[in-house]
Design an enzyme around this catalytic site. Sequence first.
Site, PDB file in Angstrom:
ATOM      1  N   HIS A  14      -7.613  -2.131   0.478  1.00  0.00           N
ATOM      2  CA  HIS A  14      -7.689  -2.749   1.811  1.00  0.00           C
ATOM      3  C   HIS A  14      -8.254  -4.159   1.687  1.00  0.00           C
ATOM      4  CE1 HIS A  14      -8.790  -3.361   6.072  1.00  0.00           C
ATOM      5  NE2 HIS A  14      -9.845  -3.964   5.562  1.00  0.00           N
ATOM      6  N   ASN A  28      -1.978   3.198  -0.094  1.00  0.00           N
ATOM      7  CA  ASN A  28      -1.602   1.950  -0.771  1.00  0.00           C
ATOM      8  C   ASN A  28      -2.754   1.284  -1.522  1.00  0.00           C
ATOM      9  OD1 ASN A  28      -2.947   1.033   1.447  1.00  0.00           O
ATOM     10  ND2 ASN A  28      -1.289  -0.219   2.264  1.00  0.00           N
ATOM     11  N   ARG A  34      -5.918 -11.004  -1.115  1.00  0.00           N
ATOM     12  CA  ARG A  34      -4.651 -10.619  -0.490  1.00  0.00           C
ATOM     13  C   ARG A  34      -3.502 -10.730  -1.524  1.00  0.00           C
ATOM     14  NH1 ARG A  34      -4.460  -7.751   4.200  1.00  0.00           N
ATOM     15  NH2 ARG A  34      -2.257  -7.386   4.256  1.00  0.00           N
ATOM     16  N   THR A  40       1.817  -4.646   2.109  1.00  0.00           N
ATOM     17  CA  THR A  40       1.339  -3.341   2.603  1.00  0.00           C
ATOM     18  C   THR A  40       2.168  -2.191   2.017  1.00  0.00           C
ATOM     19  OG1 THR A  40       0.797  -4.470   4.668  1.00  0.00           O
ATOM     20  CG2 THR A  40       0.783  -2.061   4.708  1.00  0.00           C
ATOM     21  N   ARG A  66      -0.821  -3.104  -5.411  1.00  0.00           N
ATOM     22  CA  ARG A  66      -0.052  -2.101  -4.684  1.00  0.00           C
ATOM     23  C   ARG A  66       1.247  -1.753  -5.413  1.00  0.00           C
ATOM     24  NH1 ARG A  66      -1.582  -4.320   1.351  1.00  0.00           N
ATOM     25  NH2 ARG A  66      -3.220  -2.799   1.808  1.00  0.00           N
ATOM     26  N   PHE A  73       0.743   5.479  13.090  1.00  0.00           N
ATOM     27  CA  PHE A  73       0.160   5.962  11.839  1.00  0.00           C
ATOM     28  C   PHE A  73      -1.360   6.111  11.895  1.00  0.00           C
ATOM     29  CE2 PHE A  73       0.734   1.300  11.415  1.00  0.00           C
ATOM     30  CZ  PHE A  73      -0.575   0.899  11.139  1.00  0.00           C
TER      31      PHE A  73
HETATM   32  N1  UDP Z   1      -0.276   1.738   7.312  1.00  0.00           N
HETATM   33  C1  UDP Z   1       0.480   2.899   7.399  1.00  0.00           C
HETATM   34  N2  UDP Z   1       1.757   2.811   7.889  1.00  0.00           N
HETATM   35  C2  UDP Z   1       2.315   1.636   8.276  1.00  0.00           C
HETATM   36  C3  UDP Z   1       1.537   0.454   8.181  1.00  0.00           C
HETATM   37  C4  UDP Z   1       0.243   0.542   7.699  1.00  0.00           C
HETATM   38  O1  UDP Z   1       0.002   3.985   7.065  1.00  0.00           O
HETATM   39  O2  UDP Z   1       3.482   1.615   8.703  1.00  0.00           O
HETATM   40  C5  UDP Z   1      -1.658   1.820   6.798  1.00  0.00           C
HETATM   41  C6  UDP Z   1      -1.797   1.262   5.374  1.00  0.00           C
HETATM   42  O3  UDP Z   1      -2.745   2.062   4.669  1.00  0.00           O
HETATM   43  C7  UDP Z   1      -2.323  -0.122   5.641  1.00  0.00           C
HETATM   44  C8  UDP Z   1      -3.229   0.105   6.859  1.00  0.00           C
HETATM   45  O4  UDP Z   1      -2.522   1.069   7.625  1.00  0.00           O
HETATM   46  O5  UDP Z   1      -3.006  -0.653   4.529  1.00  0.00           O
HETATM   47  C9  UDP Z   1      -3.508  -1.114   7.696  1.00  0.00           C
HETATM   48  O6  UDP Z   1      -2.279  -1.690   8.067  1.00  0.00           O
HETATM   49  P1  UDP Z   1      -2.049  -3.260   8.004  1.00  0.00           P
HETATM   50  O7  UDP Z   1      -0.777  -3.539   8.721  1.00  0.00           O
HETATM   51  O8  UDP Z   1      -3.287  -3.965   8.457  1.00  0.00           O
HETATM   52  O9  UDP Z   1      -1.777  -3.514   6.444  1.00  0.00           O
HETATM   53  P2  UDP Z   1      -2.668  -4.250   5.333  1.00  0.00           P
HETATM   54  O10 UDP Z   1      -3.426  -5.355   5.995  1.00  0.00           O
HETATM   55  O11 UDP Z   1      -3.579  -3.189   4.748  1.00  0.00           O
HETATM   56  O12 UDP Z   1      -1.687  -4.745   4.322  1.00  0.00           O
HETATM   57 MG    MG Z   2      -4.518  -5.446   7.755  1.00  0.00          MG
END
Ligand code: UDP
Ligand code: MG
Length: 144
Positions: free
Chosen positions: A117, A114, A87, A93, A104, A59
Amino acid sequence: MTTQRTLAIIKPDAVAEGVVGQIITRIERAGLTILAAKLVHMTLAEARGFYIVHRERPFYESLCAFMTQGPCMPMVLAGDDAIRKWRDLMGATDPAKAAAGTIRKDFAASIEANAVHGPTRPRRRRSRFPTSSRASSSAPGRAR
Ligand code: UDP
Ligand code: MG
């Protein structure tokens, strides 16, 4: 009591949706203090750098394009247990898996778009700049 600072970003989807105020209200109601905030339209190069840890993920390119589609709002939050609190406010996520009442769940459209961040854990203490006496010496493997 652990006072922490953490980075929060209101992502371009949430800025475009006009829910910045509602997200900031949740931050303030959680007892977190906003030390800094700014509307920033990231370049693709900046987004690629910011998300470099995800460069091998399928992604990555789509995420970087999404993060540059409009302005986002990075903020510095401070407070007791700020990383965990932020968090918890964000939720999972994937908004489909996020708990009721989380940002979210209420504002995100997809696992990519989403709304917000935040980091998962504190960064390890490490200087980004060669300011220590060790870094300025001729350590093996260094170009200078
Ligand atoms: N993301 C995505 N597809 C996925 C997982 C994550 O587009 O399958 C994007 C989403 O915007 C996410 C960011 O990548 O917030 C960073 O991913 P992470 O796993 O660190 O999630 P977060 O810490 O933001 O919950
Ligand atoms: Mg992350």
